[in-house]
Design a protein around this motif. Structure first.
Motif, PDB file in Angstrom:
ATOM      1  N   LEU A  55     -10.441 -11.084 -10.926  1.00 36.16           N
ATOM      2  CA  LEU A  55     -10.155  -9.662 -11.092  1.00 36.16           C
ATOM      3  C   LEU A  55      -9.193  -9.429 -12.247  1.00 36.16           C
ATOM      4  O   LEU A  55      -8.127 -10.039 -12.297  1.00 36.16           O
ATOM      5  N   SER A  56      -9.556  -8.554 -13.138  1.00 31.08           N
ATOM      6  CA  SER A  56      -8.658  -8.188 -14.225  1.00 31.08           C
ATOM      7  C   SER A  56      -7.521  -7.342 -13.658  1.00 31.08           C
ATOM      8  O   SER A  56      -7.756  -6.445 -12.849  1.00 31.08           O
ATOM      9  N   PRO A  57      -6.296  -7.571 -14.096  1.00 31.14           N
ATOM     10  CA  PRO A  57      -5.189  -6.747 -13.609  1.00 31.14           C
ATOM     11  C   PRO A  57      -5.103  -5.388 -14.308  1.00 31.14           C
ATOM     12  O   PRO A  57      -4.267  -4.562 -13.949  1.00 31.14           O
ATOM     13  N   VAL A  58      -5.960  -5.137 -15.293  1.00 30.81           N
ATOM     14  CA  VAL A  58      -5.914  -3.876 -16.039  1.00 30.81           C
ATOM     15  C   VAL A  58      -6.094  -2.711 -15.079  1.00 30.81           C
ATOM     16  O   VAL A  58      -6.981  -2.717 -14.232  1.00 30.81           O
ATOM     17  N   GLY A  59      -5.227  -1.705 -15.213  1.00 30.75           N
ATOM     18  CA  GLY A  59      -5.337  -0.518 -14.386  1.00 30.75           C
ATOM     19  C   GLY A  59      -3.984   0.114 -14.148  1.00 30.75           C
ATOM     20  O   GLY A  59      -2.984  -0.229 -14.774  1.00 30.75           O
ATOM     21  N   LEU A  60      -3.971   1.040 -13.208  1.00 27.86           N
ATOM     22  CA  LEU A  60      -2.757   1.763 -12.843  1.00 27.86           C
ATOM     23  C   LEU A  60      -2.359   1.405 -11.420  1.00 27.86           C
ATOM     24  O   LEU A  60      -3.190   1.406 -10.508  1.00 27.86           O
ATOM     25  N   TYR A  61      -1.080   1.116 -11.237  1.00 28.65           N
ATOM     26  CA  TYR A  61      -0.494   0.796  -9.941  1.00 28.65           C
ATOM     27  C   TYR A  61       0.607   1.822  -9.710  1.00 28.65           C
ATOM     28  O   TYR A  61       1.457   2.032 -10.577  1.00 28.65           O
ATOM     29  N   ARG A  62       0.607   2.447  -8.529  1.00 26.55           N
ATOM     30  CA  ARG A  62       1.566   3.528  -8.326  1.00 26.55           C
ATOM     31  C   ARG A  62       1.871   3.682  -6.840  1.00 26.55           C
ATOM     32  O   ARG A  62       1.001   3.553  -5.992  1.00 26.55           O
ATOM     33  N   LYS A  63       3.142   3.997  -6.566  1.00 28.38           N
ATOM     34  CA  LYS A  63       3.577   4.240  -5.185  1.00 28.38           C
ATOM     35  C   LYS A  63       4.530   5.437  -5.180  1.00 28.38           C
ATOM     36  O   LYS A  63       5.490   5.468  -5.946  1.00 28.38           O
ATOM     37  N   ARG A  64       4.241   6.407  -4.327  1.00 23.33           N
ATOM     38  CA  ARG A  64       5.128   7.565  -4.164  1.00 23.33           C
ATOM     39  C   ARG A  64       6.030   7.319  -2.956  1.00 23.33           C
ATOM     40  O   ARG A  64       5.607   6.737  -1.962  1.00 23.33           O
ATOM     41  N   HIS A  65       7.266   7.785  -3.058  1.00 27.70           N
ATOM     42  CA  HIS A  65       8.216   7.657  -1.957  1.00 27.70           C
ATOM     43  C   HIS A  65       9.231   8.793  -2.035  1.00 27.70           C
ATOM     44  O   HIS A  65       9.153   9.627  -2.947  1.00 27.70           O
ATOM     45  N   GLU A  66      10.177   8.822  -1.111  1.00 31.42           N
ATOM     46  CA  GLU A  66      11.140   9.920  -1.019  1.00 31.42           C
ATOM     47  C   GLU A  66      11.926  10.126  -2.316  1.00 31.42           C
ATOM     48  O   GLU A  66      12.240  11.243  -2.686  1.00 31.42           O
ATOM     49  N   ALA A  67      12.255   9.055  -2.998  1.00 30.87           N
ATOM     50  CA  ALA A  67      13.091   9.142  -4.196  1.00 30.87           C
ATOM     51  C   ALA A  67      12.300   9.445  -5.468  1.00 30.87           C
ATOM     52  O   ALA A  67      12.878   9.730  -6.501  1.00 30.87           O
ATOM     53  N   GLY A  68      10.987   9.366  -5.410  1.00 28.07           N
ATOM     54  CA  GLY A  68      10.188   9.630  -6.606  1.00 28.07           C
ATOM     55  C   GLY A  68       8.888   8.862  -6.606  1.00 28.07           C
ATOM     56  O   GLY A  68       8.167   8.837  -5.613  1.00 28.07           O
ATOM     57  N   ARG A  69       8.629   8.199  -7.714  1.00 28.21           N
ATOM     58  CA  ARG A  69       7.353   7.499  -7.871  1.00 28.21           C
ATOM     59  C   ARG A  69       7.583   6.253  -8.721  1.00 28.21           C
ATOM     60  O   ARG A  69       8.209   6.314  -9.767  1.00 28.21           O
ATOM     61  N   ASP A  70       7.067   5.122  -8.254  1.00 28.18           N
ATOM     62  CA  ASP A  70       7.111   3.875  -9.014  1.00 28.18           C
ATOM     63  C   ASP A  70       5.744   3.673  -9.645  1.00 28.18           C
ATOM     64  O   ASP A  70       4.725   3.814  -8.963  1.00 28.18           O
ATOM     65  N   SER A  71       5.703   3.342 -10.927  1.00 24.00           N
ATOM     66  CA  SER A  71       4.433   3.204 -11.637  1.00 24.00           C
ATOM     67  C   SER A  71       4.434   1.954 -12.498  1.00 24.00           C
ATOM     68  O   SER A  71       5.454   1.585 -13.074  1.00 24.00           O
ATOM     69  N   LEU A  72       3.269   1.336 -12.584  1.00 25.56           N
ATOM     70  CA  LEU A  72       3.030   0.190 -13.455  1.00 25.56           C
ATOM     71  C   LEU A  72       1.649   0.373 -14.057  1.00 25.56           C
ATOM     72  O   LEU A  72       0.683   0.611 -13.337  1.00 25.56           O
ATOM     73  N   CYS A  73       1.562   0.306 -15.374  1.00 27.17           N
ATOM     74  CA  CYS A  73       0.254   0.348 -16.017  1.00 27.17           C
ATOM     75  C   CYS A  73       0.060  -0.952 -16.783  1.00 27.17           C
ATOM     76  O   CYS A  73       1.006  -1.506 -17.347  1.00 27.17           O
ATOM     77  N   ILE A  74      -1.158  -1.458 -16.758  1.00 30.30           N
ATOM     78  CA  ILE A  74      -1.528  -2.668 -17.498  1.00 30.30           C
ATOM     79  C   ILE A  74      -2.767  -2.335 -18.309  1.00 30.30           C
ATOM     80  O   ILE A  74      -3.753  -1.847 -17.755  1.00 30.30           O
ATOM     81  N   VAL A  75      -2.680  -2.557 -19.626  1.00 27.10           N
ATOM     82  CA  VAL A  75      -3.785  -2.212 -20.530  1.00 27.10           C
ATOM     83  C   VAL A  75      -4.052  -3.373 -21.481  1.00 27.10           C
ATOM     84  O   VAL A  75      -3.212  -4.253 -21.663  1.00 27.10           O
ATOM     85  N   ASN A  76      -5.221  -3.360 -22.074  1.00 29.60           N
ATOM     86  CA  ASN A  76      -5.551  -4.353 -23.090  1.00 29.60           C
ATOM     87  C   ASN A  76      -4.772  -4.043 -24.357  1.00 29.60           C
ATOM     88  O   ASN A  76      -4.749  -2.906 -24.819  1.00 29.60           O
ATOM     89  N   GLY A  77      -4.146  -5.067 -24.910  1.00 26.97           N
ATOM     90  CA  GLY A  77      -3.388  -4.908 -26.145  1.00 26.97           C
ATOM     91  C   GLY A  77      -4.173  -5.434 -27.325  1.00 26.97           C
ATOM     92  O   GLY A  77      -5.374  -5.698 -27.236  1.00 26.97           O
TER      93      GLY A  77
END
Length: 177
Positions: A55-77
């Motif tokens: 599985l390629s890790p390329v994509g968007l990873y995101r979690k919402r919670h009380e304090a805000g939102r944590d995000s990780l994006c992985i793209v081809n460079g």
């Protein structure tokens, strides 16, 4: 469906357990695959477990919670590399930001942060990226106040690169240009 998977896993586990008797060749020192690998392969073949190495890790990873939102994006460079950017928010004025290059090694993602001596070996489970619970002190420079990336996890929300490239940070800027 869950019962069917449980039954399949139980059968596979019992089959693997029954096949643990080693032949005299194996006992004499010839190399063979670990006993658990047959069970793992059967689970992969049945689709019960994702093959993270395929599985390629390329994509968007995101979690919402009380304090805000944590995000990780992985793209081809450029030149076949993978680029990433992340943002983790822990409350008012407590957050971490970083970007850099990424390398896949089995079920691990080696994250090399730009403009920092921070290097993180994260777990990659196909649908989630999890940072370890202890990081080098150099990673503290990526965070404000008492924020820390230790133990932060990012569940996958999209496998599409264009979704990752269009993701916005909490304050509105593009996360992964």
């Amino acid at each position: 469906m869950a019962r069917r998977r449980w039954a399949l896993l139980s059968i596979l586990w019992l089959t693997a357990a029954c096949g643990t008797n080693e032949s005299s060749d194996t006992q004499a020192g010839s190399s063979s695959a670990p006993a658990g690998s047959a069970l793992e392969q059967a689970a992969l073949d049945a689709g019960v477990v994702a093959d993270v190495e395929a599985l390629s890790p390329v994509g968007l990873y995101r979690k919402r919670h009380e304090a805000g939102r944590d995000s990780l994006c992985i793209v081809n460079g450029k030149d076949g590399t993978l680029d990433f950017a992340l943002e983790a928010v822990f409350g008012e004025n407590m957050e971490c930001h970083g970007r850099g290059t990424l390398r896949v090694s089995g079920d691990k993602l080696i994250m090399n942060f730009a403009r920092s001596a921070c290097l993180v070996v994260a777990s990659y489970e196909g649908d989630r990226v999890a940072l370890p619970g202890a990081l080098d002190v150099e990673c503290n420079a990526l965070c404000t106040r008492r924020g820390s990336l230790e133990g932060v996890s990012f569940p996958r929300v999209s496998r599409e690169e264009n979704v990752a490239r269009s993701a916005r940070m909490n304050k509105g800027g593009v996360l992964c240009p």
